[in-house]
Every structure is written in structure tokens, then in C-alpha cells.
Scaffold this active site. Structure first.
Site, PDB file in Angstrom:
ATOM      1  N   LEU A   3      -4.287 -44.785  39.948  1.00 11.40           N
ATOM      2  CA  LEU A   3      -3.661 -44.972  38.612  1.00 11.40           C
ATOM      3  C   LEU A   3      -3.146 -46.576  38.634  1.00 11.40           C
ATOM      4  CD1 LEU A   3      -1.781 -41.712  38.282  1.00 11.40           C
ATOM      5  CD2 LEU A   3      -4.253 -42.012  37.752  1.00 11.40           C
TER       6      LEU A   3
ATOM      7  N   ASP B 124       9.249 -30.810  43.613  1.00  9.28           N
ATOM      8  CA  ASP B 124      10.005 -32.206  44.035  1.00  9.28           C
ATOM      9  C   ASP B 124       9.742 -33.070  42.647  1.00  9.28           C
ATOM     10  OD1 ASP B 124       9.428 -34.879  46.253  1.00  9.28           O
ATOM     11  OD2 ASP B 124      11.022 -34.551  45.107  1.00  9.28           O
TER      12      ASP B 124
ATOM     13  N   ASN C 263       8.120 -39.087  40.956  1.00  7.52           N
ATOM     14  CA  ASN C 263       6.891 -38.431  41.437  1.00  7.52           C
ATOM     15  C   ASN C 263       6.052 -38.138  40.007  1.00  7.52           C
ATOM     16  OD1 ASN C 263       6.826 -38.451  44.072  1.00  7.52           O
ATOM     17  ND2 ASN C 263       7.929 -36.331  44.209  1.00  7.52           N
TER      18      ASN C 263
ATOM     19  N   ASP D 218       2.025 -36.218  43.749  1.00  9.04           N
ATOM     20  CA  ASP D 218       2.846 -35.702  44.799  1.00  9.04           C
ATOM     21  C   ASP D 218       2.959 -34.343  44.769  1.00  9.04           C
ATOM     22  OD1 ASP D 218       5.991 -36.679  46.602  1.00  9.04           O
ATOM     23  OD2 ASP D 218       3.961 -35.746  47.313  1.00  9.04           O
TER      24      ASP D 218
HETATM   25  N1  ATP Z   1      -2.868 -41.740  42.811  1.00 18.58           N
HETATM   26  C1  ATP Z   1      -2.099 -42.885  42.686  1.00 18.58           C
HETATM   27  N2  ATP Z   1      -2.161 -44.002  41.846  1.00 18.58           N
HETATM   28  C2  ATP Z   1      -1.233 -44.872  41.949  1.00 18.58           C
HETATM   29  N3  ATP Z   1      -0.153 -44.755  42.550  1.00 18.58           N
HETATM   30  C3  ATP Z   1      -0.054 -44.010  43.319  1.00 18.58           C
HETATM   31  C4  ATP Z   1      -1.053 -42.907  43.621  1.00 18.58           C
HETATM   32  N4  ATP Z   1      -0.362 -41.952  44.343  1.00 18.58           N
HETATM   33  C5  ATP Z   1       0.742 -42.341  44.947  1.00 18.58           C
HETATM   34  N5  ATP Z   1       1.161 -43.458  44.261  1.00 18.58           N
HETATM   35  C6  ATP Z   1       2.353 -44.570  44.578  1.00 18.58           C
HETATM   36  O1  ATP Z   1       2.557 -44.098  45.966  1.00 18.58           O
HETATM   37  C7  ATP Z   1       4.173 -43.593  45.737  1.00 18.58           C
HETATM   38  C8  ATP Z   1       4.321 -42.635  46.858  1.00 18.58           C
HETATM   39  O2  ATP Z   1       3.186 -41.631  46.545  1.00 18.58           O
HETATM   40  P1  ATP Z   1       3.535 -40.040  46.955  1.00 18.58           P
HETATM   41  O3  ATP Z   1       4.898 -39.783  46.111  1.00 18.58           O
HETATM   42  O4  ATP Z   1       2.676 -39.113  46.505  1.00 18.58           O
HETATM   43  O5  ATP Z   1       4.020 -40.005  48.615  1.00 18.58           O
HETATM   44  P2  ATP Z   1       5.204 -39.573  49.443  1.00 18.58           P
HETATM   45  O6  ATP Z   1       4.998 -39.279  50.478  1.00 18.58           O
HETATM   46  O7  ATP Z   1       5.874 -38.671  48.477  1.00 18.58           O
HETATM   47  O8  ATP Z   1       6.048 -40.689  49.184  1.00 18.58           O
HETATM   48  P3  ATP Z   1       7.632 -40.836  48.635  1.00 18.58           P
HETATM   49  O9  ATP Z   1       8.318 -40.107  49.577  1.00 18.58           O
HETATM   50  O10 ATP Z   1       8.091 -42.034  48.527  1.00 18.58           O
HETATM   51  O11 ATP Z   1       8.003 -40.007  47.460  1.00 18.58           O
HETATM   52  C9  ATP Z   1       4.166 -43.115  44.334  1.00 18.58           C
HETATM   53  O12 ATP Z   1       5.621 -43.113  43.937  1.00 18.58           O
HETATM   54  C10 ATP Z   1       3.424 -44.149  43.425  1.00 18.58           C
HETATM   55  O13 ATP Z   1       4.063 -45.063  43.219  1.00 18.58           O
HETATM   56 MG    MG Z   2       6.530 -38.706  46.472  1.00 15.46          MG
END
Ligand code: ATP
Ligand code: MG
Length: 495
Positions: free
Chosen positions: A206, A252, A257, A269
Site C-alpha cells: 500500500l 489487535d 494496524n 496484520d
Molecule cells: N501491505 C503493506 N503495505 C504497506 N505498508 C505495510 C504493509 N504491511 C505492513 N506495512 C507496514 O509495516 C508495519 C508493520 O506491519 P505489521 O503490523 O503487519 O507487522 P507487525 O509484525 O505486527 O509489526 P508491529 O509489531 O510493528 O505491529 C505496518 O504498521 C505498516 O506501516
Molecule cells: Mg502490527
């Protein structure tokens, strides 16, 4: 909304047929994760060092800057080796070989549980699409607090007691992939799930342009109060749709998220998301509602009482007193809710948060009756979080159901869950018989199947269930015991 969903379903079909032809394990979509032996015995399998040398210059793991660029410097290789273990490199190599992406341009986010990288294809002829590559960490510590999400999850109950962190991380990534698929196929804005190889998940990126990620809801610059209210309502609408149509609680959900992309709220997420049957689903849902309300009240808008939002998300349209689940009906219903203004609303929400909610009256236990006798709850039904019967068009990914079937056959000790899903499975079984061989099943509108069962009369249903149970017992009698099977196999091996 429907043609968008049809397009998405078609898209998933393309991936599935494509990956089926590709996956030499002949497994279903996204289950393609080559085992170590398969990779090692593949013709001229590369050693770890060779893999790193071959692919390191295509992989940049430091934070992504302006637009993707590739460096060939040796220091990069050292970082790559540090951040990505050989096993992860192998799965990345498979994804690159499959031409989904051809390079990793940098790291978007390093989280507790996973790192997210930017990937794309250097040859725009192949594709100009950009991808987010989420790579889960395999450290057991992180896994400790994940267990409560996997324990009790019907779809993954056979995996919960595996002490192998690698396998659990693979399950975790698979959960995220399958949950994303459910959202995507039901019209909830989320990154398109593209590829899954063990703990490496590739999804749509995204972006707001120039390789930069679209902002999290937390970082979105709201123009005015109207826009804040607009995204608040959109969030609540998606929470209900997730619960009622995808049968998922995010677990979550927060401003971290969710992403504002192309003026829409995207949910991300979903690795920890659980189904309503999960013992803690209603607690997770209350936590999500609180997080969402807290964020939007910090944005200085009046929010709705949590207990009323819980009802809005979980109750059937008929119980809410609206005709159907259309956006306008649900929007109008929200407008009728009183805003949380006085302090006693907060007190009411505090009590609501502390209630031990159950899914149905027969799940009540000692402490609930205790509370009732002390007059802490007016009626016992106040403790029942949500109606049993699920409303309207309820689409579930039959793959999951299929998976459950397989799991159920393995260990059918848990009668109760069979009770709950028994009728659905039976009816699906009937459908399968009608269709002959087990075809790859599409999403089914649960309502069509449920309608027949709902109106089936009780003793017919009882008799049918009895018959199914006896048939299963019969089958079990002839089934060869596992230890006998193992003995025969080991005898054969020694010969
Ligand atoms: N498909 C995507 N497109 C753009 N940005 C993304 C995408 N997926 C994740 N992100 C970015 O990466 C960050 C972390 O992704 P995600 O929350 O899925 O992983 P996480 O392991 O839960 O990380 P956290 O512990 O920081 O929440 C998101 O907050 C977002 O900013
Ligand atoms: Mg996350």
C-alpha cells in the site's frame, strides 16, 4: 461491492491455479513450502553461502529510502546475512525464482514479530506492481505471548502443542495469509495476499507513491472533524463485517494496524485474528473496541459506548431492528446510537469490560450465577456476548472448513465442536457427494446452506446426527490403529 468481490475471487483463483501448476508438491494454494529435503535434493541445490552470494545483491535490508535502488556493495551482503537466516534466504530465493519479485529494496518496518520489506521487479515488462514482503521472526520468545491466539483456534489446534518454533511461525504466517484472504474476498480493504512460503508472506504494497508506504491511521493527517468521524464509522463498519461475514475478530486492531490508502481504511496484520468460536474471541473483540474508541476520542470526537458497539458488531440485523446488512441500514443504525457523553457511560463501559462474557447460556459457570445472585447483572442473558445464530450472508473460506474436516477426522475427540459445525459439515458433505469428487471449493454463502438446516426439525436432525455418529464409530472400528501402522512400516523398512 459484489463485482469487486467477484474480481477478487477470480484473482485468487488465478493465483491458486497458477501456483498449483507450479508447486511440485501439488499442494493447495499457498501451502507450497518446500521441505528442507526437497530443496537440498533438488538438482544442483545451492549451499547457504552460494544462495547468499547469488541473491545478496538483490536484497537490501536497511530502511527504505527514496525509491527502490540496488547496491552491489559487499557490506550489504554482510547485513543481509545478519538479518536473513539461510532458511529464509531459501524461501526468498524460491519467490524470486518464481518471478513474483526480483529484488528486495529495503525495510519498511521492523516489528517485534516480523520485519516488512519492499519488493518489486526490476523489469517493468514483467510487472510494475510493488509488494510488501513480511518475514516472521522465528525466536521462541516472541512466540510465548502468541500462544493464547493459537490455543483454542479450531483451525490450528493440531499445531498448538508443537514445541518447534519454526513450525509455529509457519502456522502464524499461514494464519495471516488465510485471514487476509478471507477479508480480501469479502470486500474488506486489505493488502491482496499474493504468495506464502513458510514464514515469508508476499502481499500488495500500500503505497502513496515513490516507494513510500501509505500512512498508518495513527499518522494520517486528518483534514477536519468530518473526516475523523468518517474513518471512525468506516472502522466500525469493517469490524462488524469482519465478525459477521468473515467470522473473524482482529484481536489487535488499533491505529497501528490500519492504513489510510487511497482515501480508504485498510486493515492489516491479521496474524493473531481468531474466529468467534475461540474461547477468548469476545474478550479480544472488547479490547479492539476499546482501542478504536480510545484513538478516536483522543482525536476529540464523541464516540459510542463500547457495550453498544459490541452489540452493533455482533448482533444480527433482526436483533438490531434493521431490515438488512446494507451499508445505509447499518449507517442509519449507528446514527441512532447515543454518544458517550456523561461520566456514567464510562462507568457502564467499565462494568461491561469486566464482565466474563460467554457465547451461550450453557457456557455460564459458577461465578456468573454468583454475580446474578448478587444482583450485579439484571439477567443472565446479559452475560451472553452474542446470539448463536449468525445472520445474513455469511461467507466462509471452504478451504478452512476443508482443513477443519481433515483435522476433525484425525482426532474426533472433541464432540462439542462437531456439534457446532456438525450441521455445516454434514451439509457440505452432502454437497460434495452431490458433486462427486472433492472439487476445489469456492466461497459459499453460508445462508443458503444454513437455511435448510435451520428449518430442519429437531428429531430429524437428531436422527441424522446419531446416524453420522454411528457411521463414524463403525469407521473407527475398522480403522488401523496408528501404532500398528507404525510397526508394519518399521518392519517393512528393516526388511
Ligand atoms: N501491505 C503493506 N503495505 C504497506 N505498508 C505495510 C504493509 N504491511 C505492513 N506495512 C507496514 O509495516 C508495519 C508493520 O506491519 P505489521 O503490523 O503487519 O507487522 P507487525 O509484525 O505486527 O509489526 P508491529 O509489531 O510493528 O505491529 C505496518 O504498521 C505498516 O506501516
Ligand atoms: Mg502490527
Amino acid at each position: 461491492m459484489t463485482d469487486e468481490i467477484a474480481r477478487r475471487a477470480q484473482q485468487i483463483e488465478i493465483w491458486s491455479s497458477d501456483s498449483d501448476s507450479d508447486s511440485d508438491s501439488g499442494s493447495r494454494y499457498a501451502q507450497v513450502s518446500l521441505s528442507r529435503s526437497a530443496i537440498n535434493h533438488a538438482p544442483n541445490a545451492l549451499t547457504n553461502a552460494e544462495i547468499v552470494t547469488k541473491y545478496a545483491d538483490k536484497i537490501k535490508t536497511d530502511p527504505i529510502k527514496k525509491g527502490p535502488k540496488i547496491t552491489r556493495d559487499r557490506s550489504n551482503r554482510a547485513t543481509v546475512e545478519q538479518v536473513l537466516d539461510p532458511r529464509t534466504m531459501r524461501f526468498l530465493a524460491k519467490i524470486i525464482n518464481k518471478n513474483v519479485i526480483s529484488r528486495i529494496n529495503g525495510c519498511i518496518s521492523t516489528g517485534k514479530e516480523a520485519n516488512v520489506y519492499h519488493g518489486d521487479h526490476e523489469d517493468p515488462e514483467v510487472t510494475t506492481r510493488e509488494y510488501a514482503v513480511k518475514i516472521y521472526k522465528t525466536s521462541i520468545l516472541v512466540f510465548k505471548d502468541r500462544e493464547r491466539y493459537v490455543d483454542g483456534e479450531f483451525r490450528f489446534r493440531n499445531t498448538k502443542n508443537q514445541s518447534n518454533p519454526r513450525k509455529m511461525v509457519k502456522v502464524w504466517a499461514e494464519k495471516e495469509f488465510r485471514n487476509l484472504k478471507r477479508l480480501y474476498l469479502n470486500g474488506i480493504p486489505c493488502p491482496e495476499p499474493v504468495e506464502l512460503r513458510s514464514h515469508v508472506l508476499v502481499m500488495e504494497y500500500l503505497t502513496k507513491g515513490n516507494g513510500q508506504p501509505s500512512p498508518k491511521l495513527r499518522d494520517h493527517p486528518f483534514k477536519d472533524v468530518e473526516e475523523i468521524v468518517h474513518y471512525y464509522h468506516q472502522m466500525l463498519f469493517y469490524m462488524r463485517r469482519m465478525y459477521k461475514v468473515c467470522r473473524l475478530v482482529h484481536a489487535d486492531l488499533s491505529e497501528y494496524n490500519s492504513i489510510v490508502h487511497k482515501d480508504k481504511l485498510y486493515i492489516i496484520d491479521v496474524s493473531q485474528s481468531v474466529e468467534p468460536e475461540h474461547p477468548m474471541a469476545l474478550d479480544f473483540l472488547r479490547m479492539d473496541i476499546k482501542n478504536v474508541n480510545d484513538f478516536f476520542s483522543r482525536k476529540k470526537i464523541n464516540v459510542y459506548p463500547e457495550r453498544l458497539l459490541f452489540k452493533y458488531i455482533t448482533e444480527d440485523a433482526s436483533v438490531l431492528g434493521i431490515e438488512d446488512n446494507s451499508d445505509e441500514q447499518l449507517g442509519q443504525y449507528l446514527e441512532t446510537l447515543p454518544l458517550k457523553t456523561e461520566d456514567d457511560d464510562e462507568v457502564e463501559d467499565e462494568i461491561f469490560r469486566s464482565l466474563h462474557l460467554v457465547r451461550s447460556l450453557n457456557h455460564l459457570d459458577e461465578r456468573d450465577f454468583q454475580k446474578f445472585s448478587e444482583g450485579k447483572v439484571d439477567t443472565l442473558t446479559d452475560l451472553v456476548g452474542t446470539h448463536e445464530n449468525i445472520d445474513g450472508t455469511l461467507a466462509v473460506n471452504d478451504d478452512d472448513e476443508e482443513e477443519e474436516d481433515e483435522e476433525e477426522d484425525e482426532d474426533d475427540e472433541d464432540e462439542s465442536s462437531e456439534e457446532e459445525t456438525g450441521s455445516e459439515d454434514d451439509s457440505e458433505a452432502e454437497d460434495e457427494d452431490a458433486e462427486g469428487k472433492k472439487k476445489k471449493k469456492k466461497w459459499v454463502e453460508k445462508e443458503t446452506i444454513l437455511k435448510g438446516k435451520k428449518h430442519e426439525d429437531k428429531d430429524d436432525k437428531k436422527a441424522r446426527k446419531e446416524a453420522a455418529k454411528l457411521a463414524k464409530q463403525e469407521k473407527r472400528k475398522t480403522k488401523m490403529k496408528k501404532h500398528v501402522k507404525k510397526k508394519i512400516i518399521s518392519k517393512r523398512k528393516t526388511k
